[in-house]
Write a protein that holds these residues in place. Structure first.
Motif, PDB file in Angstrom:
ATOM      1  N   CYS A   1      96.066 -31.966  60.870  1.00 29.49           N
ATOM      2  CA  CYS A   1      94.834 -32.750  60.917  1.00 29.49           C
ATOM      3  C   CYS A   1      93.970 -32.272  59.765  1.00 29.49           C
ATOM      4  O   CYS A   1      93.446 -31.156  59.802  1.00 29.49           O
ATOM      5  CB  CYS A   1      94.128 -32.552  62.246  1.00 29.49           C
ATOM      6  SG  CYS A   1      92.488 -33.304  62.340  1.00 29.49           S
ATOM      7  N   ALA A   2      93.850 -33.116  58.758  1.00 31.06           N
ATOM      8  CA  ALA A   2      93.066 -32.768  57.582  1.00 31.06           C
ATOM      9  C   ALA A   2      91.724 -33.477  57.638  1.00 31.06           C
ATOM     10  O   ALA A   2      91.636 -34.639  58.026  1.00 31.06           O
ATOM     11  CB  ALA A   2      93.812 -33.161  56.317  1.00 31.06           C
ATOM     12  N   ALA A   3      90.699 -32.759  57.231  1.00 25.35           N
ATOM     13  CA  ALA A   3      89.348 -33.314  57.272  1.00 25.35           C
ATOM     14  C   ALA A   3      88.809 -33.524  55.874  1.00 25.35           C
ATOM     15  O   ALA A   3      89.129 -32.781  54.945  1.00 25.35           O
ATOM     16  CB  ALA A   3      88.431 -32.390  58.037  1.00 25.35           C
ATOM     17  N   SER A   4      87.981 -34.541  55.754  1.00 28.56           N
ATOM     18  CA  SER A   4      87.246 -34.776  54.511  1.00 28.56           C
ATOM     19  C   SER A   4      85.838 -35.208  54.865  1.00 28.56           C
ATOM     20  O   SER A   4      85.572 -35.661  55.979  1.00 28.56           O
ATOM     21  CB  SER A   4      87.932 -35.851  53.663  1.00 28.56           C
ATOM     22  OG  SER A   4      87.968 -37.081  54.345  1.00 28.56           O
ATOM     23  N   GLY A   5      84.941 -35.041  53.933  1.00 29.98           N
ATOM     24  CA  GLY A   5      83.562 -35.429  54.169  1.00 29.98           C
ATOM     25  C   GLY A   5      82.701 -34.298  54.683  1.00 29.98           C
ATOM     26  O   GLY A   5      81.493 -34.301  54.507  1.00 29.98           O
ATOM     27  N   ARG A   6      83.317 -33.352  55.332  1.00 31.22           N
ATOM     28  CA  ARG A   6      82.584 -32.215  55.886  1.00 31.22           C
ATOM     29  C   ARG A   6      83.619 -31.170  56.251  1.00 31.22           C
ATOM     30  O   ARG A   6      84.742 -31.495  56.613  1.00 31.22           O
ATOM     31  CB  ARG A   6      81.793 -32.627  57.125  1.00 31.22           C
ATOM     32  CG  ARG A   6      81.071 -31.490  57.814  1.00 31.22           C
ATOM     33  CD  ARG A   6      80.336 -31.947  59.061  1.00 31.22           C
ATOM     34  NE  ARG A   6      79.934 -30.817  59.882  1.00 31.22           N
ATOM     35  CZ  ARG A   6      79.329 -30.912  61.050  1.00 31.22           C
ATOM     36  NH1 ARG A   6      79.041 -32.101  61.542  1.00 31.22           N
ATOM     37  NH2 ARG A   6      78.998 -29.836  61.733  1.00 31.22           N
ATOM     38  N   THR A   7      83.220 -29.926  56.180  1.00 37.03           N
ATOM     39  CA  THR A   7      84.178 -28.881  56.507  1.00 37.03           C
ATOM     40  C   THR A   7      84.524 -28.895  57.984  1.00 37.03           C
ATOM     41  O   THR A   7      83.664 -29.005  58.847  1.00 37.03           O
ATOM     42  CB  THR A   7      83.641 -27.498  56.105  1.00 37.03           C
ATOM     43  OG1 THR A   7      84.595 -26.513  56.535  1.00 37.03           O
ATOM     44  CG2 THR A   7      82.309 -27.208  56.781  1.00 37.03           C
ATOM     45  N   LEU A   8      85.822 -28.799  58.252  1.00 36.56           N
ATOM     46  CA  LEU A   8      86.290 -28.738  59.629  1.00 36.56           C
ATOM     47  C   LEU A   8      86.044 -27.364  60.219  1.00 36.56           C
ATOM     48  O   LEU A   8      86.099 -27.181  61.443  1.00 36.56           O
ATOM     49  CB  LEU A   8      87.797 -29.073  59.652  1.00 36.56           C
ATOM     50  CG  LEU A   8      88.443 -29.427  60.977  1.00 36.56           C
ATOM     51  CD1 LEU A   8      87.768 -30.624  61.609  1.00 36.56           C
ATOM     52  CD2 LEU A   8      89.926 -29.675  60.783  1.00 36.56           C
ATOM     53  N   GLY A   9      85.752 -26.408  59.344  1.00 37.48           N
ATOM     54  CA  GLY A   9      85.583 -25.047  59.791  1.00 37.48           C
ATOM     55  C   GLY A   9      84.376 -24.825  60.678  1.00 37.48           C
ATOM     56  O   GLY A   9      84.293 -23.797  61.359  1.00 37.48           O
ATOM     57  N   ASN A  10      83.449 -25.779  60.699  1.00 35.46           N
ATOM     58  CA  ASN A  10      82.278 -25.660  61.556  1.00 35.46           C
ATOM     59  C   ASN A  10      82.401 -26.450  62.847  1.00 35.46           C
ATOM     60  O   ASN A  10      81.443 -26.526  63.622  1.00 35.46           O
ATOM     61  CB  ASN A  10      81.042 -26.169  60.800  1.00 35.46           C
ATOM     62  CG  ASN A  10      80.721 -25.304  59.605  1.00 35.46           C
ATOM     63  OD1 ASN A  10      81.018 -24.121  59.596  1.00 35.46           O
ATOM     64  ND2 ASN A  10      80.117 -25.902  58.598  1.00 35.46           N
ATOM     65  N   LEU A  11      83.555 -27.049  63.062  1.00 30.46           N
ATOM     66  CA  LEU A  11      83.732 -27.937  64.204  1.00 30.46           C
ATOM     67  C   LEU A  11      84.829 -27.440  65.135  1.00 30.46           C
ATOM     68  O   LEU A  11      85.863 -26.941  64.692  1.00 30.46           O
ATOM     69  CB  LEU A  11      84.103 -29.343  63.726  1.00 30.46           C
ATOM     70  CG  LEU A  11      83.044 -30.066  62.895  1.00 30.46           C
ATOM     71  CD1 LEU A  11      83.635 -31.340  62.303  1.00 30.46           C
ATOM     72  CD2 LEU A  11      81.824 -30.383  63.732  1.00 30.46           C
TER      73      LEU A  11
ATOM     74  N   ALA B   1      90.178 -22.527  55.447  1.00 31.54           N
ATOM     75  CA  ALA B   1      90.166 -22.571  53.980  1.00 31.54           C
ATOM     76  C   ALA B   1      90.798 -23.866  53.470  1.00 31.54           C
ATOM     77  O   ALA B   1      90.421 -24.377  52.415  1.00 31.54           O
ATOM     78  CB  ALA B   1      90.894 -21.364  53.415  1.00 31.54           C
ATOM     79  N   ARG B   2      91.756 -24.379  54.224  1.00 33.76           N
ATOM     80  CA  ARG B   2      92.426 -25.631  53.858  1.00 33.76           C
ATOM     81  C   ARG B   2      91.821 -26.829  54.595  1.00 33.76           C
ATOM     82  O   ARG B   2      92.305 -27.954  54.442  1.00 33.76           O
ATOM     83  CB  ARG B   2      93.918 -25.543  54.176  1.00 33.76           C
ATOM     84  CG  ARG B   2      94.655 -24.506  53.337  1.00 33.76           C
ATOM     85  CD  ARG B   2      96.135 -24.501  53.675  1.00 33.76           C
ATOM     86  NE  ARG B   2      96.861 -23.492  52.920  1.00 33.76           N
ATOM     87  CZ  ARG B   2      97.392 -23.714  51.721  1.00 33.76           C
ATOM     88  NH1 ARG B   2      97.281 -24.896  51.156  1.00 33.76           N
ATOM     89  NH2 ARG B   2      98.036 -22.740  51.103  1.00 33.76           N
ATOM     90  N   ASN B   3      90.809 -26.554  55.427  1.00 33.81           N
ATOM     91  CA  ASN B   3      90.152 -27.637  56.171  1.00 33.81           C
ATOM     92  C   ASN B   3      91.144 -28.403  57.037  1.00 33.81           C
ATOM     93  O   ASN B   3      91.089 -29.633  57.148  1.00 33.81           O
ATOM     94  CB  ASN B   3      89.468 -28.601  55.201  1.00 33.81           C
ATOM     95  CG  ASN B   3      88.054 -28.931  55.635  1.00 33.81           C
ATOM     96  OD1 ASN B   3      87.451 -28.219  56.422  1.00 33.81           O
ATOM     97  ND2 ASN B   3      87.518 -30.021  55.108  1.00 33.81           N
TER      98      ASN B   3
END
Length: 124
Positions: A22-32, A75-77
């Motif tokens: 599951c790759a994220a864009s637009g915002r870091t997934l690291g905060n979710l 790091a890879r979101n």
């Protein structure tokens, strides 16, 4: 806004393995906080697994416990779902989801963002 894109689905024989991403864009997934859900044909979408934003809290549905492993690489979101010992009943569309505040990890409406899903088919 966060866009989530799942990948890694496919057709596999029973007993085989797949790794979903599951790759994220637009915002870091690291905060979710992030979860995986699945929906089999004719059934409601159901909870599969959850990982908190730092990775310190992890939960699994009883049906996948011991066979699936959720992990994240901030790091890879990206969040992963390693699926092993797959069964035909694991056949479903798998969805990635993410949210800021998750009280009940099993509840879909706790999650703010959803991907489009990736098909997993397990043949017997």
């Amino acid at each position: 806004q966060v866009q989530l894109v799942e990948s890694g689905g496919g057709l596999v024989q029973a007993g085989g393995s797949l790794r979903l991403s599951c790759a994220a864009s637009g915002r870091t997934l690291g905060n979710l906080h992030t979860g995986w859900f699945r929906q089999a044909p004719g059934k409601e979408r159901e909870f599969v697994s959850f990982i908190s934003w730092k990775g310190g809290n992890i939960y699994y549905a009883d049906s996948v416990k011991g066979r699936f492993t959720i992990s994240r690489d901030n790091a890879r979101n990206t969040v992963y779902l390693q699926m092993s010992s797959l069964k035909p009943e694991d056949t479903a569309v798998y969805y990635c989801s993410a949210g800021n505040i998750i009280v009940d990890v099993h509840k879909e409406d706790e999650y703010d963002y959803w991907g489009q899903g990736t098909q997993v088919t397990v043949s017997s």
